[in-house]
Scaffold this motif. Structure first.
Motif, PDB file in Angstrom:
ATOM      1  N   THR A 115      -0.734  -9.370  -1.335  1.00  0.00           N
ATOM      2  CA  THR A 115       0.015 -10.001  -0.452  1.00  0.00           C
ATOM      3  C   THR A 115       1.306  -8.126  -0.120  1.00  0.00           C
ATOM      4  O   THR A 115       1.619  -7.321  -1.048  1.00  0.00           O
ATOM      5  CB  THR A 115       1.089 -10.303  -1.139  1.00  0.00           C
ATOM      6  N   ARG A 116       1.898  -8.145   0.831  1.00  0.00           N
ATOM      7  CA  ARG A 116       2.843  -6.989   0.882  1.00  0.00           C
ATOM      8  C   ARG A 116       4.390  -7.124  -0.227  1.00  0.00           C
ATOM      9  O   ARG A 116       4.503  -6.004  -0.961  1.00  0.00           O
ATOM     10  CB  ARG A 116       3.872  -6.761   2.486  1.00  0.00           C
ATOM     11  N   GLN A 117       4.149  -8.243  -0.626  1.00  0.00           N
ATOM     12  CA  GLN A 117       4.868  -8.202  -2.190  1.00  0.00           C
ATOM     13  C   GLN A 117       4.841  -7.511  -2.925  1.00  0.00           C
ATOM     14  O   GLN A 117       5.121  -6.315  -3.698  1.00  0.00           O
ATOM     15  CB  GLN A 117       5.848  -9.796  -2.254  1.00  0.00           C
ATOM     16  N   ALA A 118       3.412  -7.684  -3.700  1.00  0.00           N
ATOM     17  CA  ALA A 118       3.043  -7.758  -4.565  1.00  0.00           C
ATOM     18  C   ALA A 118       2.574  -5.958  -4.500  1.00  0.00           C
ATOM     19  O   ALA A 118       2.408  -5.136  -5.666  1.00  0.00           O
ATOM     20  CB  ALA A 118       1.819  -7.912  -4.999  1.00  0.00           C
ATOM     21  N   LEU A 119       2.513  -5.697  -3.517  1.00  0.00           N
ATOM     22  CA  LEU A 119       2.260  -4.004  -2.949  1.00  0.00           C
ATOM     23  C   LEU A 119       3.525  -3.649  -3.684  1.00  0.00           C
ATOM     24  O   LEU A 119       3.697  -2.320  -4.040  1.00  0.00           O
ATOM     25  CB  LEU A 119       1.508  -3.543  -1.500  1.00  0.00           C
ATOM     26  N   ASN A 120       4.726  -3.767  -2.794  1.00  0.00           N
ATOM     27  CA  ASN A 120       5.908  -3.427  -3.151  1.00  0.00           C
ATOM     28  C   ASN A 120       5.891  -3.104  -4.236  1.00  0.00           C
ATOM     29  O   ASN A 120       6.926  -2.315  -5.566  1.00  0.00           O
ATOM     30  CB  ASN A 120       6.564  -3.897  -2.561  1.00  0.00           C
ATOM     31  N   GLU A 121       6.045  -4.364  -5.460  1.00  0.00           N
ATOM     32  CA  GLU A 121       6.219  -4.595  -6.859  1.00  0.00           C
ATOM     33  C   GLU A 121       5.397  -3.286  -7.504  1.00  0.00           C
ATOM     34  O   GLU A 121       5.727  -2.681  -8.484  1.00  0.00           O
ATOM     35  CB  GLU A 121       5.788  -5.441  -7.241  1.00  0.00           C
ATOM     36  N   HIS A 122       3.724  -3.751  -6.842  1.00  0.00           N
ATOM     37  CA  HIS A 122       3.617  -2.173  -8.224  1.00  0.00           C
ATOM     38  C   HIS A 122       3.710  -0.784  -7.221  1.00  0.00           C
ATOM     39  O   HIS A 122       4.071   0.123  -8.048  1.00  0.00           O
ATOM     40  CB  HIS A 122       1.809  -2.040  -7.446  1.00  0.00           C
TER      41      HIS A 122
END
Lengths: 456, 456
Positions: A115-122
Motif C-alpha cells: 500500500t502507499r501507506q506502507a511504502l511511505n512508512e518504509h
C-alpha cells in the motif's frame, strides 16, 4: 463455464492448496469491494505470492478460458474487482514486499500488494516519499491499474506520471518487464503507460518501479472562502499561471461547508472554500503563500495556519468532508461522481449541474481537486427508493455528458470498471475501437477482467 | 511494388496535383534528414494540408499496400524519416496552424507541423510557453512521435508528459481523437501515450493538445567545475533530493571543455563542468541557487551569472558544445550516442565507456542532461575510414550494452528509427513481442513507417 472451471480448479488445487478458496465469505468479500454497484462474486479466490504464481494461474486460466480478476485492497469503487462473468479473483495482497529503494536515484521497486501507506512508512528514514495521495487505503498495483491520482496531482502528477516501469504477467502467462529505471526513454512503445489505467484487462501488474521525491523542507497551509465558485476558480487559475509551489489546492461548495459545520459543530463560512498547501524551501513557501493571498483578493475570509498543528486542523476539515457529507443523511450510502474538465469550465460545469440537482430531491455536496479540474459530488440517495435512484442516475449522466462536451472526461481518477462503461463511446468515439483492437490482440481469449472498461 | 505504387499515384494525382512530387531533389531531401545513416529515398512526396487529406492518403496507401513515412522537419537522427521500403513520404510541414490557445487552462491545440519555436513565438504575449527544449528545429508532431525531450525535462518532463491529447489518422484512414483537455483521466487505455514515441508506425499524428506553463518570474544561472564526474553527479543528486527549482542542469566532460576552449578561444577549467539554471519566483531562485552553491562544495570553481547578459554568455558556451566538438575534427561528421541511465550509474557508465574509448582512435566529447541521467557522446569518425567506422560502432554498442545492464535505455530522446533497432531485444526482452502484437493489430498491412523500431 462450470466444466472448464472445475478442470481449472482441479489443476491449480495441488499447487495452491489452502490458498485456493471457494468459501462464500471469501467470494463475497472479493466480489463487492467498496463499490456502490451490486456485488458479483468470483467462483474462487487464489492468494498468490509471486510473479511466477501469477503466471501459473494465468496460463491455466487462459488454457481453460476462465476469467481472472486482479484484486488488491478491494478499494475500487466502479466495480473493477467485480466478477460479472465469474472466474478467479487473484488476490495480490500477500505480494507486499518492498524490493528495493534507491535513494540516490529517488526510485523504488515494490510488489503490487504494497500500500502507499506502507511504502511511505518504509521510506520514513530516507527523507523520501511517494506522493500520490488518495482517500482510499489502496495497493500500489491497484492504483496503477486504475491510473489513480489524488490531492497532490497538481504538483507531482498521477500514477500515469510516476511509474517508471512494471512487471506484468500477460494473459498467456508470459512475464514481461516494461520501462526501466531510466527517467526517460524513447525506445519503442510506452507499454508502461498502456498498462497503467488498463484496470487488469490486459495483464496483471505484479511489480512497480516508482519515482520518489524528497520530503519538502517546509509547508504552509491556508483556507479561504469566496462568494462564488467562479471567484475561487479564478484565483486558482492565477496561482497555476504563476507557477506557485502548490502541493494541494482543494475546493468545497456551500452545501459541503454546511455539512462540515453540522458534522464538526464548526462555524466556518458557508460559501465556496479553498484549502491551499504550499511546500518547498522555507523562503519559497513564505513568498508563494504571500503571492497567493494577494491573488485571492476576492476572498471574503483568508485564514493562514499559524503552526503545524493548526495546518493539521485545517486539513482535518477537508479530510472529514466525506464523513460530513454522509452525515447529512445518516445510514444512506452515496455515490461519488468523478468528472474532470478544463479548469476554466469548472464554474459553468458546477453551476449547470447544481441547476439539475435543484430539480431533484437529491443532496449532493461537492469537493474537488480544483487544480486539476477534477471534482466529486457525493450523491446521497436511498437505494430502496426508486425515484431517488432514478434522480441520482440522471444527475450522474447529465454531469458526465456536460463534462465530455466541455472537453473533459467521465472519470478523473476512479476508473471505468463497470460503472462508467456506458459513457466511453461519447468520450472516445472511434478511439474506443482502437482500444478494443489492442485488447483483442493482447488477450485473445478475453480472460483478463472481462466486461470491464468496454464490452467486446 | 511498382505496379501498386503506380496505381496509388494514379489514384492520388488528381487530388494532390502539384503537391504530389516525384522529383529527385524532393525525394532526396525527404530520404536523408539529419541522420548519419545512408539515405533511403521515398518514391514520392505528398504535401498534405489537413487531417482529412492525411486520411485520404492513408486509406489509399492501405488499399494499395504502399508504405507511408510521416515527415515533419526532417530533423530526426536515427533514420525515422528514411524510406527503406520506398513508398510515400507524407510531408506535414504545411500543417502549421495554431488552432487554439486557452490561457486560463494553460493548454493549446496545434497542427503537427508547427515548430516549438513558432509556438513559443505565438505565445509570447500570453506569458505562457511550451517548455520542451531540444537542439533541433523540429515540429511538434515529430517531437511527439519520437517522444522528444531536452534540457528542461528535469523540470517539466518530456513530450510523454506534456501531450494532453492527439488527433491521429489510423492506417486505414480512420480519424481518432485520443485524450482530451482534462488534466487527467482514468477513462480507458492511454492511447495518447501509446502514440507518443511510436515514430509513425501506428498512425499519423495530425493535431496535438499540449500543456503550457507560465514563464517564470526570475532565473539564475551558474557554471561550476569539478575534479571528477563523480563529484559533479553527487552534487546533482543532492540538488534533486532537495527539490531545488532546477530548470536545466547540464554536464560536460574534460574533453568537451577542451574542445570548447579551443573553439571559443576561452580559458575555462578543463574538467567536468555543470551548467545550472534555477527558475521561479525571485526569492526561490535566490534561495535555491544559494543552496546549490552550498551543495557544490567539492567544486573547484563556481561562477554565478551576474546579469541576464552574463547568463546568456554562460548558456552560449553550453549551446556551442556541439559545434566545438565538430571543430575538433573539421569536416568530419559525428554520431551522437543517447543512452539514459539511473543517475547514480552515470559516473561508472561514463568512466567505463571512457576506458573503451581510450583503446580506440576515436575522440568523443560528452554533454549530458545530467538531471535525467541522459548523455550524448559525439563520436567523431571519418566515414571513409573502415577502422574508424568499426571503432565508432564498437563504442556505441558497448555503451548501450552497459546502459541496459545498469537499468537504463539505449535512447533517452532520439528514438529508435533504424539506428537503434538492434538493441531493443536486449532492452525489452519479451515486451518487444507485445509491441509487435500491437503493431500487427493496429496496422495489419504494415504500411505505417515499416521497418522502424522493430521488424515484424
Amino acid at each position: 463455464m462450470n466444466e472448464k472451471l472445475n478442470a481449472l480448479l482441479a489443476q491449480l488445487q495441488p499447487q495452491f492448496a489452502e490458498r485456493l478458496v471457494t468459501s462464500e465469505a471469501m467470494r463475497e468479500h472479493h466480489g463487492s469491494g467498496e463499490s456502490h454497484l451490486p456485488p458479483a462474486w468470483p467462483d474462487a479466490v487464489i492468494m498468490v505470492r509471486s510473479t511466477q504464481e501469477v503466471s501459473d494461474v494465468l496460463a491455466a486460466c487462459n488454457e481453460h478460458e476462465v476469467p481472472v480478476i486482479p484484486f488488491g485492497a478491494g478499494s475500487s469503487i466502479e466495480g473493477q474487482i467485480h466478477a460479472p462473468h465469474g472466474g478467479i479473483s487473484l488476490d495480490m495482497s500477500a505480494m507486499d514486499a518492498i524490493l528495493s529503494v534507491e535513494e540516490a536515484d529517488m526510485d523504488c521497486t515494490v510488489q503490487c500488494g504494497v500500500t502507499r501507506q506502507a511504502l511511505n512508512e518504509h521510506l520514513r528514514a530516507t527523507g523520501l516519499f511517494f506522493p500520490v495521495d488518495l482517500g482510499a487505503h489502496a495497493t500500489l498495483g491497484g492504483m496503477a491499474a486504475t491510473r489513480a491520482s489524488g490531492t497532490t496531482t497538481v504538483r507531482y502528477g498521477s500514477m500515469r506520471d510516476l511509474v517508471l516501469g512494471l512487471t506484468v504477467v500477460m494473459p498467456d502467462g508470459e512475464i514481461i518487464r516494461t520501462g526501466g529505471r531510466a527517467r526517460k526513454s524513447s525506445a519503442g512503445y510506452d507499454l508502461t503507460r498502456l498498462m497503467v489505467g488498463s484496470e487488469g484487462t490486459l495483464g496483471v501488474i505484479t511489480e512497480l518501479t516508482l519515482r520518489l521525491f524528497g520530503i519538502p523542507e517546509a509547508s504552509q497551509t491556508a483556507m479561504c472562502s469566496f462568494d462564488s465558485i467562479q471567484e475561487a476558480t479564478e484565483t486558482v487559475v492565477m496561482a497555476l499561471q504563476c507557477g506557485l509551489a502548490l502541493n494541494r489546492i482543494e475546493l468545497a461548495d456551500t452545501l459541503q461547508m454546511q455539512a462540515i459545520n453540522r458534522y464538526s459543530r464548526a462555524d466556518l463560512p458557508e460559501s465556496p472554500t479553498l484549502w491551499v498547501e504550499m511546500t518547498g524551501a522555507a523562503p519559497t513557501v513564505e513568498n508563494d503563500m504571500d503571492t497567493f493571498e494577494g491573488l485571492a483578493e476576492s476572498a471574503r475570509k483568508f485564514e493562514r495556519a499559524t503552526s503545524a498543528e493548526d495546518a493539521s486542523r485545517i486539513w482535518r476539515i477537508r479530510h472529514d468532508a466525506l464523513y460530513a457529507s454522509r452525515a447529512l443523511r445518516p445510514g444512506i450510502k452515496g455515490i461519488s461522481t468523478d468528472v474532470c474538465v478544463p479548469i476554466s469550465a469548472l464554474p459553468s460545469c458546477i453551476g449547470a449541474i447544481q441547476e439539475v440537482i435543484a430539480t431533484t430531491s437529491i443532496q449532493a455536496p461537492l469537493v474537488g481537486h480544483v487544480g486539476d479540474g477534477n471534482f466529486h459530488l457525493v450523491l446521497l440517495y436511498d437505494p430502496a427508493d426508486e425515484d431517488e435512484i432514478r434522480e441520482a442516475r440522471h444527475i450522474n449522466g447529465s454531469l458526465i455528458k456536460m463534462a465530455i462536451e466541455m472537453g473533459g472526461t467521465c472519470t478523473g481518477e476512479h476508473g471505468v470498471g463497470l460503472g462508467k462503461k456506458a459513457y466511453l463511446p461519447a468520450e472516445h468515439g472511434p478511439a474506443l475501437g482502437v482500444m478494443r483492437r489492442i485488447k483483442r490482440a493482447l488477450d485473445p481469449q478475453n480472460i483478463m477482467n472481462p466486461g470491464k472498461i468496454f464490452d467486446l
